[in-house]
Design an enzyme around this catalytic site. Structure first.
Site, PDB file in Angstrom:
ATOM      1  N   CYS A  82       0.830  -1.211   0.000  1.00  0.00           N
ATOM      2  CA  CYS A  82       0.000   0.000   0.000  1.00  0.00           C
ATOM      3  C   CYS A  82       0.865   1.263   0.000  1.00  0.00           C
ATOM      4  O   CYS A  82       1.487   1.609   1.013  1.00  0.00           O
ATOM      5  CB  CYS A  82      -0.928  -0.027   1.223  1.00  0.00           C
ATOM      6  SG  CYS A  82      -1.840   1.504   1.498  1.00  0.00           S
ATOM      7  N   CYS A  90      -0.179   4.001   2.516  1.00  0.00           N
ATOM      8  CA  CYS A  90       0.164   3.602   3.883  1.00  0.00           C
ATOM      9  C   CYS A  90       1.585   4.042   4.232  1.00  0.00           C
ATOM     10  O   CYS A  90       1.862   4.463   5.362  1.00  0.00           O
ATOM     11  CB  CYS A  90       0.067   2.085   4.049  1.00  0.00           C
ATOM     12  SG  CYS A  90      -1.596   1.406   3.807  1.00  0.00           S
TER      13      CYS A  90
END
Length: 319
Positions: free
Chosen positions: A80, A83
């Site tokens: 991700c 993230c």
């Protein structure tokens, strides 16, 4: 802020990935060893405020710890990109907060049950857990200034829910540190043990606190929570559920499942299950279920609507 709701872990579907989870835990352990190196740098102290959580450690590291300290949960994954932008900001703020809240990081690939329990449709997802309840959350990346505003609201909610914390950097004797300092020694020891996940030590300290002040509501509530966590941590939830379904007459089996209902945040379901046992039993079995229900009541505030409703039903059944 959204309306607080009980957070449920138990009952989520286990989607596997156990091998991946083990690998992640090994990686986390290696990172922790590196961070706590011999140089005594800030990385070692940061581990007290930022830590990895797994399905096995969630109950103690998040659910139980949130009773004394707000826990911010960061759901992330290695693949991700957003993230990787958000997590360093959260980790920096957690270190700056110095214990007024802590950051629990959950790898959703390694812990699919937790991801499903949080109903995470996308990541990054950040959730505030206070007193065992999910009080607020946001998705995606936000600027640091907006995250700080959100955290201010979260800490205000913590005060309202009775989970008060000292401001970042507060030393003993400074304004804001009074809450921790005012705790009797036995309660302070219990709080420290709860925060490290040492449930047996927490129970011993709380029993001592109640020996000193038998009517202490905080000690009674904490002990009920600790005992609940001790019970559910020693039993496999799926096996308990199968046993209760196959043996509805088994009082102990029904009480074990009620514990998992309670630990998962569904207090009403837990109360109803135990009330059902009380309704169809008598003698020692009925008294065992009654005492178990009274212990579960201690976990929630006495003015909680679910407690008041269940107490009324209990009175009707007994008299």
């Amino acid at each position: 802020m959204q309306q607080p709701r009980d957070f449920s872990l138990h009952g989520a579907v286990d989607l596997g990935a156990r091998q991946s989870a083990a690998q992640r835990r090994q990686q986390a352990a290696r990172k922790s060893d590196t961070a706590s190196g011999a140089d005594g740098s800030d990385a070692g102290s940061a581990s007290a405020f930022v830590f990895e959580v797994t399905e096995e450690t969630f109950n103690t590291e998040v659910a139980l710890r949130s009773r004394t300290t707000p826990v911010i949960v960061d759901l992330w994954a290695e693949w991700c990109g957003p993230c990787k932008q958000l997590s360093p900001v959260l980790e920096k703020l957690a270190v700056e907060a110095a214990g007024s809240w802590v950051l629990a990081k959950i790898d959703v690939d390694a812990n699919p049950r937790l991801a499903q329990a949080f109903q995470a449709q996308s990541i990054p997802m950040v959730v505030a857990i206070i007193g065992g309840q999910m009080v607020d959350a946001f998705l995606g990346v936000m600027p640091e200034s907006q995250i700080k505003q959100w955290l201010t609201q979260v800490l205000a909610a913590a005060d309202q829910l009775g989970v008060q914390t000292a401001p970042a950097g507060a030393e003993p004797g400074e304004p804001g540190a009074e809450v921790a300092d005012d705790l009797p020694p036995a309660l302070a020891a219990a709080r420290d043990a709860m925060e490290t996940g040492d449930l047996d030590a927490a129970a011993r300290a709380l029993e001592k606190a109640l020996g000193d002040v038998p009517s202490d509501p905080l000690a009674k509530s904490w002990l009920a929570q600790v005992n609940l966590m001790r019970r559910v941590s020693s039993v496999d939830p799926m096996a308990a559920s199968r046993e209760a379904a196959g043996h509805p007459e088994d009082v102990d089996a029904q009480l074990r499942v009620a514990d998992f209902d309670m630990a998962g945040g569904d207090a009403e379901k837990a109360f109803d299950r135990v009330l059902g046992v009380i309704k169809r039993t008598s003698g020692p079995d009925r008294n065992k279920a009654r005492l178990h229900l009274l212990d579960l009541f201690e976990i929630l505030p006495p003015d909680d609507d679910r407690v008041k409703k269940a107490r009324t039903q209990l009175t009707f059944l007994l008299f």
